[in-house]
Design a protein around this motif. Structure first.
Motif, PDB file in Angstrom:
ATOM      1  N   ILE A   1     -13.185   7.782   0.412  1.00 24.98           N
ATOM      2  CA  ILE A   1     -14.054   7.744   1.974  1.00 24.98           C
ATOM      3  C   ILE A   1     -15.571   8.313   1.456  1.00 24.98           C
ATOM      4  O   ILE A   1     -15.566   9.344   0.663  1.00 24.98           O
ATOM      5  N   HIS A   2     -16.457   7.465   1.854  1.00 24.03           N
ATOM      6  CA  HIS A   2     -17.842   8.035   1.484  1.00 24.03           C
ATOM      7  C   HIS A   2     -18.941   8.499   2.743  1.00 24.03           C
ATOM      8  O   HIS A   2     -18.213   7.954   3.887  1.00 24.03           O
ATOM      9  N   ASN A   3     -19.789   8.958   2.562  1.00 22.33           N
ATOM     10  CA  ASN A   3     -20.772   9.204   3.559  1.00 22.33           C
ATOM     11  C   ASN A   3     -22.113   9.374   2.961  1.00 22.33           C
ATOM     12  O   ASN A   3     -22.338  10.329   2.397  1.00 22.33           O
TER      13      ASN A   3
ATOM     14  N   LEU B   1       0.160   8.196   8.197  1.00 28.85           N
ATOM     15  CA  LEU B   1       0.462   9.033   6.865  1.00 28.85           C
ATOM     16  C   LEU B   1       1.850   9.039   6.328  1.00 28.85           C
ATOM     17  O   LEU B   1       2.185   9.038   5.257  1.00 28.85           O
ATOM     18  N   ALA B   2       2.630   8.905   7.582  1.00 26.44           N
ATOM     19  CA  ALA B   2       4.157   9.060   7.105  1.00 26.44           C
ATOM     20  C   ALA B   2       4.579   7.552   6.478  1.00 26.44           C
ATOM     21  O   ALA B   2       5.414   7.634   5.526  1.00 26.44           O
ATOM     22  N   ALA B   3       3.899   6.690   7.104  1.00 29.22           N
ATOM     23  CA  ALA B   3       4.014   5.365   6.328  1.00 29.22           C
ATOM     24  C   ALA B   3       3.543   5.126   5.326  1.00 29.22           C
ATOM     25  O   ALA B   3       3.689   3.717   4.614  1.00 29.22           O
TER      26      ALA B   3
ATOM     27  N   ASP C   1      -6.185  13.035   1.966  1.00 31.09           N
ATOM     28  CA  ASP C   1      -4.684  12.638   2.538  1.00 31.09           C
ATOM     29  C   ASP C   1      -4.906  11.082   2.484  1.00 31.09           C
ATOM     30  O   ASP C   1      -3.849  10.549   2.398  1.00 31.09           O
ATOM     31  N   LEU C   2      -5.888  10.258   2.488  1.00 29.61           N
ATOM     32  CA  LEU C   2      -6.074   9.007   2.885  1.00 29.61           C
ATOM     33  C   LEU C   2      -6.098   7.909   1.479  1.00 29.61           C
ATOM     34  O   LEU C   2      -5.600   6.977   1.402  1.00 29.61           O
TER      35      LEU C   2
ATOM     36  N   ILE D   1     -11.865   0.151   0.131  1.00 29.40           N
ATOM     37  CA  ILE D   1     -10.450  -0.299  -0.136  1.00 29.40           C
ATOM     38  C   ILE D   1     -10.789  -1.210  -1.669  1.00 29.40           C
ATOM     39  O   ILE D   1     -11.357  -1.907  -1.790  1.00 29.40           O
ATOM     40  N   ALA D   2      -9.609  -1.125  -2.396  1.00 25.39           N
ATOM     41  CA  ALA D   2      -9.641  -1.831  -3.592  1.00 25.39           C
ATOM     42  C   ALA D   2      -8.453  -2.889  -3.390  1.00 25.39           C
ATOM     43  O   ALA D   2      -7.201  -2.469  -3.292  1.00 25.39           O
ATOM     44  N   PRO D   3      -9.043  -4.180  -3.396  1.00 28.98           N
ATOM     45  CA  PRO D   3      -7.938  -5.186  -3.399  1.00 28.98           C
ATOM     46  C   PRO D   3      -7.250  -5.280  -4.822  1.00 28.98           C
ATOM     47  O   PRO D   3      -7.848  -4.799  -5.574  1.00 28.98           O
TER      48      PRO D   3
END
Length: 188
Positions: free
Chosen positions: A119-121, A152-154, A99-100, A130-132
């Motif tokens: 998201i990694h682990n 999530l809503a925003a 969802d992120l 994050i890709a700038p």
């Protein structure tokens, strides 16, 4: 395209009758037996878990149609996905990592940082990538201290950048060029 969530990864063969080690990424490891057929990310192959039993840190599973060790060995490393809508609904303060993906990443002062791409682990906890708009991606710990707000809503996550980011290229250039810099072995 429907959102896909990785719920398991097939490991090595177990025994001679086609069983496999199965690492699950669900809160209840046995949930993978209730989602119906699981597919590869591209949807080209489907697998149904017909039986599963608990082992030390994984499940030992039987997959429909896999009956020999050789067949099981060829499946090692395949990730198994399920459509997002087949998963249980989340609570108000919960979300799936999927969802992120695509959310805007901003600082606490609402300055844009880029977009969440993964998201990694790697074994030591979750990492948010994050890709700038330009430059290399930023990888940060996915913790409450660094990511205090997921909205999530925003369509955004708020990032509290740590004082120092590993691999940060903003090192003091005068120090890097200092003639007193110790020589590496092999330097003239």
């Amino acid at each position: 395209m429907l959102a896909q969530i990785c719920v398991a990864r097939i490991g090595a063969a177990h025994g001679v009758r086609g069983e496999v080690k199965l690492w699950t990424f669900t809160e209840d490891p046995f949930a993978v037996t209730r989602y119906g057929p699981l597919s590869t990310k591209d949807g080209a192959r489907q697998f149904e878990v017909t039986q599963a039993r608990e082992a030390k840190d994984h499940l030992v599973a039987t997959l429909k149609g896999v009956t020999t060790r050789n067949e099981a060995e060829r499946l090692n490393g395949i990730e198994l996905y399920v459509a997002r809508e087949k998963l249980p609904a989340t609570e108000a303060d919960e979300y799936y990592h999927a969802d992120l993906i695509g959310l805007a990443a901003v600082t606490a002062t609402n300055e844009p940082l880029g977009e969440v791409i993964a998201i990694h682990n790697f074994g030591a906890g979750d990492i948010i990538e994050i890709a700038p708009p330009t430059g290399a991606t930023i990888m940060l710990p996915f913790s409450n201290a660094v990511v205090p707000t997921v909205d999530l809503a925003a369509g955004r996550v708020v990032i509290e950048l740590p004082e120092e980011v590993d691999g940060d290229d903003r090192a003091d250039e005068s120090e890097a060029l200092s003639p007193r810099r110790p020589r590496e072995s092999g330097d003239p």
